[in-house]
Design a protein around this motif. Structure first.
Motif, PDB file in Angstrom:
ATOM      1  N   ALA A  13      29.855  50.189  36.184  1.00 22.58           N
ATOM      2  CA  ALA A  13      31.205  50.756  36.076  1.00 22.58           C
ATOM      3  C   ALA A  13      32.061  50.334  37.268  1.00 22.58           C
ATOM      4  O   ALA A  13      33.231  49.965  37.106  1.00 22.58           O
ATOM      5  CB  ALA A  13      31.127  52.280  35.992  1.00 22.58           C
ATOM      6  N   GLU A  14      31.463  50.373  38.456  1.00 23.45           N
ATOM      7  CA  GLU A  14      32.184  49.951  39.652  1.00 23.45           C
ATOM      8  C   GLU A  14      32.563  48.469  39.550  1.00 23.45           C
ATOM      9  O   GLU A  14      33.683  48.076  39.880  1.00 23.45           O
ATOM     10  CB  GLU A  14      31.302  50.168  40.887  1.00 23.45           C
ATOM     11  N   GLY A  15      31.632  47.676  39.060  1.00 27.75           N
ATOM     12  CA  GLY A  15      31.892  46.250  38.903  1.00 27.75           C
ATOM     13  C   GLY A  15      32.995  45.967  37.905  1.00 27.75           C
ATOM     14  O   GLY A  15      33.842  45.103  38.126  1.00 27.75           O
ATOM     15  N   LYS A  16      32.987  46.695  36.806  1.00 31.14           N
ATOM     16  CA  LYS A  16      34.027  46.505  35.785  1.00 31.14           C
ATOM     17  C   LYS A  16      35.395  46.852  36.360  1.00 31.14           C
ATOM     18  O   LYS A  16      36.383  46.145  36.107  1.00 31.14           O
ATOM     19  CB  LYS A  16      33.722  47.359  34.548  1.00 31.14           C
ATOM     20  N   ALA A  17      35.452  47.923  37.142  1.00 38.44           N
ATOM     21  CA  ALA A  17      36.721  48.317  37.759  1.00 38.44           C
ATOM     22  C   ALA A  17      37.227  47.224  38.703  1.00 38.44           C
ATOM     23  O   ALA A  17      38.414  46.886  38.699  1.00 38.44           O
ATOM     24  CB  ALA A  17      36.560  49.633  38.508  1.00 38.44           C
ATOM     25  N   LYS A  18      36.313  46.644  39.490  1.00 39.76           N
ATOM     26  CA  LYS A  18      36.710  45.568  40.403  1.00 39.76           C
ATOM     27  C   LYS A  18      37.159  44.336  39.631  1.00 39.76           C
ATOM     28  O   LYS A  18      38.128  43.674  40.005  1.00 39.76           O
ATOM     29  CB  LYS A  18      35.551  45.196  41.330  1.00 39.76           C
ATOM     30  N   GLU A  19      36.438  44.028  38.562  1.00 40.71           N
ATOM     31  CA  GLU A  19      36.808  42.870  37.749  1.00 40.71           C
ATOM     32  C   GLU A  19      38.206  43.042  37.170  1.00 40.71           C
ATOM     33  O   GLU A  19      39.043  42.133  37.245  1.00 40.71           O
ATOM     34  CB  GLU A  19      35.799  42.673  36.618  1.00 40.71           C
ATOM     35  N   VAL A  20      38.470  44.206  36.605  1.00 44.51           N
ATOM     36  CA  VAL A  20      39.781  44.472  36.008  1.00 44.51           C
ATOM     37  C   VAL A  20      40.876  44.425  37.070  1.00 44.51           C
ATOM     38  O   VAL A  20      41.948  43.850  36.850  1.00 44.51           O
ATOM     39  CB  VAL A  20      39.771  45.837  35.268  1.00 44.51           C
ATOM     40  N   ALA A  21      40.606  44.997  38.242  1.00 46.16           N
ATOM     41  CA  ALA A  21      41.587  44.957  39.331  1.00 46.16           C
ATOM     42  C   ALA A  21      41.844  43.520  39.760  1.00 46.16           C
ATOM     43  O   ALA A  21      42.991  43.143  40.041  1.00 46.16           O
ATOM     44  CB  ALA A  21      41.099  45.788  40.512  1.00 46.16           C
ATOM     45  N   GLY A  22      40.782  42.722  39.799  1.00 46.31           N
ATOM     46  CA  GLY A  22      40.937  41.322  40.168  1.00 46.31           C
ATOM     47  C   GLY A  22      41.786  40.551  39.171  1.00 46.31           C
ATOM     48  O   GLY A  22      42.635  39.735  39.551  1.00 46.31           O
ATOM     49  N   VAL A  23      41.562  40.808  37.884  1.00 42.48           N
ATOM     50  CA  VAL A  23      42.358  40.150  36.840  1.00 42.48           C
ATOM     51  C   VAL A  23      43.815  40.598  36.943  1.00 42.48           C
ATOM     52  O   VAL A  23      44.743  39.782  36.873  1.00 42.48           O
ATOM     53  CB  VAL A  23      41.783  40.461  35.440  1.00 42.48           C
ATOM     54  N   ALA A  24      44.026  41.896  37.126  1.00 40.51           N
ATOM     55  CA  ALA A  24      45.385  42.445  37.169  1.00 40.51           C
ATOM     56  C   ALA A  24      46.187  41.916  38.359  1.00 40.51           C
ATOM     57  O   ALA A  24      47.399  41.727  38.259  1.00 40.51           O
ATOM     58  CB  ALA A  24      45.333  43.967  37.220  1.00 40.51           C
ATOM     59  N   THR A  25      45.498  41.671  39.466  1.00 40.79           N
ATOM     60  CA  THR A  25      46.192  41.214  40.672  1.00 40.79           C
ATOM     61  C   THR A  25      46.046  39.711  40.899  1.00 40.79           C
ATOM     62  O   THR A  25      46.465  39.200  41.933  1.00 40.79           O
ATOM     63  CB  THR A  25      45.662  41.957  41.916  1.00 40.79           C
ATOM     64  N   ASP A  26      45.433  39.025  39.929  1.00 43.15           N
ATOM     65  CA  ASP A  26      45.179  37.589  40.016  1.00 43.15           C
ATOM     66  C   ASP A  26      44.376  37.247  41.270  1.00 43.15           C
ATOM     67  O   ASP A  26      44.616  36.248  41.936  1.00 43.15           O
ATOM     68  CB  ASP A  26      46.494  36.805  39.981  1.00 43.15           C
ATOM     69  N   ASN A  27      43.400  38.111  41.571  1.00 49.82           N
ATOM     70  CA  ASN A  27      42.522  37.921  42.723  1.00 49.82           C
ATOM     71  C   ASN A  27      41.151  37.491  42.200  1.00 49.82           C
ATOM     72  O   ASN A  27      40.333  38.314  41.799  1.00 49.82           O
ATOM     73  CB  ASN A  27      42.433  39.238  43.512  1.00 49.82           C
ATOM     74  N   ARG A  28      40.918  36.195  42.201  1.00 53.49           N
ATOM     75  CA  ARG A  28      39.676  35.652  41.632  1.00 53.49           C
ATOM     76  C   ARG A  28      38.443  36.115  42.406  1.00 53.49           C
ATOM     77  O   ARG A  28      37.377  36.288  41.830  1.00 53.49           O
ATOM     78  CB  ARG A  28      39.731  34.133  41.587  1.00 53.49           C
ATOM     79  N   LEU A  30      37.972  39.026  43.953  1.00 56.77           N
ATOM     80  CA  LEU A  30      37.673  40.400  43.543  1.00 56.77           C
ATOM     81  C   LEU A  30      37.098  40.423  42.130  1.00 56.77           C
ATOM     82  O   LEU A  30      36.164  41.166  41.842  1.00 56.77           O
ATOM     83  CB  LEU A  30      38.936  41.271  43.622  1.00 56.77           C
ATOM     84  N   GLU A  31      37.639  39.593  41.265  1.00 60.10           N
ATOM     85  CA  GLU A  31      37.139  39.488  39.896  1.00 60.10           C
ATOM     86  C   GLU A  31      35.670  39.035  39.891  1.00 60.10           C
ATOM     87  O   GLU A  31      34.826  39.611  39.200  1.00 60.10           O
ATOM     88  CB  GLU A  31      37.994  38.502  39.109  1.00 60.10           C
ATOM     89  N   ALA A  32      35.360  38.016  40.686  1.00 60.35           N
ATOM     90  CA  ALA A  32      33.984  37.505  40.772  1.00 60.35           C
ATOM     91  C   ALA A  32      33.049  38.550  41.376  1.00 60.35           C
ATOM     92  O   ALA A  32      31.910  38.725  40.926  1.00 60.35           O
ATOM     93  CB  ALA A  32      33.958  36.233  41.606  1.00 60.35           C
ATOM     94  N   GLU A  33      33.536  39.260  42.387  1.00 61.30           N
ATOM     95  CA  GLU A  33      32.747  40.325  43.006  1.00 61.30           C
ATOM     96  C   GLU A  33      32.402  41.404  41.973  1.00 61.30           C
ATOM     97  O   GLU A  33      31.279  41.903  41.929  1.00 61.30           O
ATOM     98  CB  GLU A  33      33.536  40.936  44.168  1.00 61.30           C
ATOM     99  N   GLY A  34      33.359  41.718  41.138  1.00 61.57           N
ATOM    100  CA  GLY A  34      33.137  42.701  40.091  1.00 61.57           C
ATOM    101  C   GLY A  34      32.100  42.250  39.083  1.00 61.57           C
ATOM    102  O   GLY A  34      31.228  43.016  38.660  1.00 61.57           O
ATOM    103  N   LYS A  35      32.156  40.980  38.714  1.00 63.08           N
ATOM    104  CA  LYS A  35      31.180  40.437  37.767  1.00 63.08           C
ATOM    105  C   LYS A  35      29.779  40.448  38.372  1.00 63.08           C
ATOM    106  O   LYS A  35      28.795  40.740  37.680  1.00 63.08           O
ATOM    107  CB  LYS A  35      31.576  39.031  37.337  1.00 63.08           C
ATOM    108  N   MET A  36      29.678  40.136  39.650  1.00 59.44           N
ATOM    109  CA  MET A  36      28.376  40.160  40.328  1.00 59.44           C
ATOM    110  C   MET A  36      27.821  41.587  40.392  1.00 59.44           C
ATOM    111  O   MET A  36      26.639  41.811  40.178  1.00 59.44           O
ATOM    112  CB  MET A  36      28.499  39.591  41.744  1.00 59.44           C
ATOM    113  N   LYS A  37      28.694  42.543  40.663  1.00 59.82           N
ATOM    114  CA  LYS A  37      28.272  43.939  40.737  1.00 59.82           C
ATOM    115  C   LYS A  37      27.787  44.417  39.372  1.00 59.82           C
ATOM    116  O   LYS A  37      26.805  45.156  39.277  1.00 59.82           O
ATOM    117  CB  LYS A  37      29.420  44.805  41.249  1.00 59.82           C
TER     118      LYS A  37
END
Length: 60
Positions: A13-28, A30-37
């Motif tokens: 759940a934490e990873g999904k939140a980071k991934e979504v935040a990364g996509v929303a802010t165009d921060n690759r 953070l998005e990758a960190e979320g996928k790893m989590k």
């Protein structure tokens, strides 16, 4: 639900939140960190499932 399984679900759940935040802010990064989590969480959840299976086999 075992402790490992619960922690795994929480990490996913934490990873999904980071991934979504990364996509929303165009921060690759953070998005990758979320996928790893999420992957880490899935692994931990599987460990919990195996432990649950083993402990239920012991009770038979």
């Amino acid at each position: 639900m075992g402790e490992d399984k619960a922690k795994g679900v929480a990490k996913q759940a934490e990873g999904k939140a980071k991934e979504v935040a990364g996509v929303a802010t165009d921060n690759r990064e953070l998005e990758a960190e979320g996928k790893m989590k999420q992957a880490e969480g899935k692994g931990q959840e599987k460990v919990g499932e195996v432990k649950d299976d083993l402990s239920s086999d012991d009770k038979k």
